[in-house]
Design an enzyme around this catalytic site. Structure first.
Site, mmCIF file in Angstrom:
data_model
loop_
_atom_site.group_PDB
_atom_site.id
_atom_site.type_symbol
_atom_site.label_atom_id
_atom_site.label_comp_id
_atom_site.label_asym_id
_atom_site.label_seq_id
_atom_site.Cartn_x
_atom_site.Cartn_y
_atom_site.Cartn_z
ATOM 1 N N MET A 30 0.708 -1.143 0.112
ATOM 2 C CA MET A 30 -0.110 -0.079 -0.256
ATOM 3 C C MET A 30 1.022 1.119 -0.138
ATOM 4 O O MET A 30 0.419 2.293 0.123
ATOM 5 C CB MET A 30 -0.962 -0.105 1.331
ATOM 6 C CG MET A 30 -1.879 -1.233 1.088
ATOM 7 S SD MET A 30 -3.447 -1.028 2.043
ATOM 8 C CE MET A 30 -2.822 -0.462 3.743
ATOM 9 N N GLY A 31 2.187 0.898 -0.330
ATOM 10 C CA GLY A 31 2.928 2.233 -0.220
ATOM 11 C C GLY A 31 3.783 2.780 1.070
ATOM 12 O O GLY A 31 3.305 2.008 1.933
ATOM 13 N N HIS A 34 8.937 1.246 3.545
ATOM 14 C CA HIS A 34 10.152 1.095 4.518
ATOM 15 C C HIS A 34 10.889 -0.227 4.080
ATOM 16 O O HIS A 34 10.596 -0.977 3.402
ATOM 17 C CB HIS A 34 9.376 1.238 6.183
ATOM 18 C CG HIS A 34 8.317 0.239 6.122
ATOM 19 N ND1 HIS A 34 8.689 -0.953 6.301
ATOM 20 C CD2 HIS A 34 6.994 0.227 6.439
ATOM 21 C CE1 HIS A 34 7.386 -1.723 6.379
ATOM 22 N NE2 HIS A 34 6.474 -0.921 6.601
ATOM 23 N N GLU A 35 11.864 -0.149 5.128
ATOM 24 C CA GLU A 35 12.736 -1.571 5.064
ATOM 25 C C GLU A 35 11.957 -2.796 5.010
ATOM 26 O O GLU A 35 12.553 -3.735 4.535
ATOM 27 C CB GLU A 35 13.829 -1.524 6.080
ATOM 28 C CG GLU A 35 14.944 -0.262 5.867
ATOM 29 C CD GLU A 35 15.851 -0.315 6.902
ATOM 30 O OE1 GLU A 35 16.443 -1.162 7.507
ATOM 31 O OE2 GLU A 35 16.036 0.886 7.186
ATOM 32 N N HIS A 37 9.138 -3.315 3.555
ATOM 33 C CA HIS A 37 8.735 -3.813 2.332
ATOM 34 C C HIS A 37 9.721 -4.095 1.396
ATOM 35 O O HIS A 37 9.867 -5.088 0.448
ATOM 36 C CB HIS A 37 7.946 -2.451 1.785
ATOM 37 C CG HIS A 37 6.641 -2.031 2.268
ATOM 38 N ND1 HIS A 37 6.923 -0.767 2.951
ATOM 39 C CD2 HIS A 37 5.600 -2.435 2.119
ATOM 40 C CE1 HIS A 37 5.394 -0.510 3.456
ATOM 41 N NE2 HIS A 37 4.836 -1.540 2.964
ATOM 42 N N MET A 184 8.359 -2.648 11.835
ATOM 43 C CA MET A 184 8.232 -1.332 10.831
ATOM 44 C C MET A 184 6.783 -1.418 10.190
ATOM 45 O O MET A 184 6.377 -2.635 9.994
ATOM 46 C CB MET A 184 9.102 -1.575 9.763
ATOM 47 C CG MET A 184 10.699 -1.259 10.246
ATOM 48 S SD MET A 184 11.642 -0.770 8.761
ATOM 49 C CE MET A 184 13.255 -0.426 9.829
ATOM 50 N N SER A 186 3.861 1.189 8.169
ATOM 51 C CA SER A 186 3.672 2.837 7.415
ATOM 52 C C SER A 186 2.971 3.255 8.529
ATOM 53 O O SER A 186 3.133 4.752 8.506
ATOM 54 C CB SER A 186 2.887 2.544 6.330
ATOM 55 O OG SER A 186 3.376 1.509 5.368
ATOM 56 N N ARG A 187 2.191 2.700 9.474
ATOM 57 C CA ARG A 187 1.259 3.431 10.430
ATOM 58 C C ARG A 187 2.216 3.881 11.413
ATOM 59 O O ARG A 187 1.710 4.721 12.291
ATOM 60 C CB ARG A 187 0.212 2.649 10.813
ATOM 61 C CG ARG A 187 -0.857 2.459 9.818
ATOM 62 C CD ARG A 187 -2.034 1.745 10.419
ATOM 63 N NE ARG A 187 -3.301 1.604 9.610
ATOM 64 C CZ ARG A 187 -3.556 0.640 8.885
ATOM 65 N NH1 ARG A 187 -2.795 -0.558 9.090
ATOM 66 N NH2 ARG A 187 -4.690 0.695 7.984
#
Ligand code: AMP
Length: 282
Positions: A30-31, A34-35, A37, A184, A186-187
């Protein structure tokens, strides 16, 4: 790196590459990369000829009160990271292309979706299974890479891919963590400094569970109450669930033996974070 927005163009590209005997490795995201992904992208690079990464914040997996609109987005930064990894294709469709007006077909994930995260996010895994099947049909991957951080998600997707006969091998990879153990995500961007500090307790709870189990603790109820006590030492955290379950069925375990999943979800302010650890004993 080429960016493709049109599902038909993406599918035509993949079919052409596979016709030339190339294998396709796929990392759906979902973009706001971070590391975590990027570890999936790195694995895909070593295992497939062509690497496709998708960025799509999927509206059907968010509940009405959830953070679909505010979910962090930074396409420019994401593109730079993917370029640095020499990713072949960024698939970046719009919601209108993925769900044209009148779309009404969904994938029903069954009972596993009713446990753990499914209890507080009732239609979440229906949205996940639906978008992943659509992406698999569009991207036609030989291999698809998912993070164990979203343990329940990778389990449900693995089952869906098997049961719906997708010719795609689902590969799950370990959780990448911050310096203090926080998974890690995104949130994590949402967290204020004090909340960010307290968020580290989540991994400490999992580590304590592992230590106790390795030390011979077999009684789930006793262990859970000890874990809850540690959790309570971070007043900003509101526990959604903390469970000790079978890693395949997600059924609660009374007596711990063999492979065991300890999984949790907690709110810090409005931010919902999840984490888990699989522990193995004799
Ligand atoms: P998302 O963008 O959050 O939907 O995540 C896309 C993929 O990256 C999913 O397969 C996640 O499980 C995976 N992922 C997210 N965070 C991590 C992490 N910290 N470590 C490893 N994989 C992750």
């Amino acid at each position: 790196m080429r960016t493709i927005k049109d599902p038909k163009e993406m599918q035509a590209y993949s079919l052409k590459m596979k016709g030339q005997g190339k294998t396709i490795g796929f990392v759906p995201t979902m973009g706001y990369l971070h590391e975590g992904h990027l570890s999936l992208v790195a694995a895909a690079k070593t295992k497939a000829d062509i690497v496709v990464v998708s960025i799509f914040v999927n509206p059907t997996q968010f509940g009405p009160e959830e953070d679909f609109r505010s979910y962090p987005r930074d396409l420019k930064h994401d593109k730079k990271l993917l370029n640095d990894f020499a990713v072949d294709i960024l698939f970046f469709p719009s919601a209108a292309r993925m769900y044209p007006k009148g779309s009404q077909s969904f994938v029903d994930p069954g009972g596993l979706a009713e446990k753990m995260c499914g209890l507080s996010r009732p239609n979440h895994f229906r949205g996940v299974d639906t978008i992943v099947s659509k992406l698999f049909n569009i991207v036609q991957p030989n291999l698809a890479f998912f993070g164990e951080k979203d343990y329940q998600q990778q389990l449900i997707i693995r089952k869906m891919a098997e049961e719906l006969n997708f010719p795609t091998k689902v590969i799950s990879l370990p959780t990448i963590r911050e310096f203090d153990g926080l998974a890690m995500s995104s949130r994590n961007k949402y967290l204020l400094p004090e909340q960010r500090k307290q968020a580290a307790i989540l991994y400490q709870v999992l580590r304590l569970a592992k230590k106790e189990i390795k030390g011979g603790e077999k009684n789930s109820r006793r262990l859970l109450s000890r874990l809850r006590r540690l959790m309570a030492s971070a007043p900003s955290l509101k526990l959604d669930y903390l469970v000790i379950v079978d890693p395949e069925t997600l059924e609660e375990t009374k007596t711990i033996k063999g492979k065991t999943l300890i999984a949790l979800a907690a709110y810090i302010g409005k931010t919902r974070l999840i984490d888990n650890l699989v522990v193995e004993t004799k």
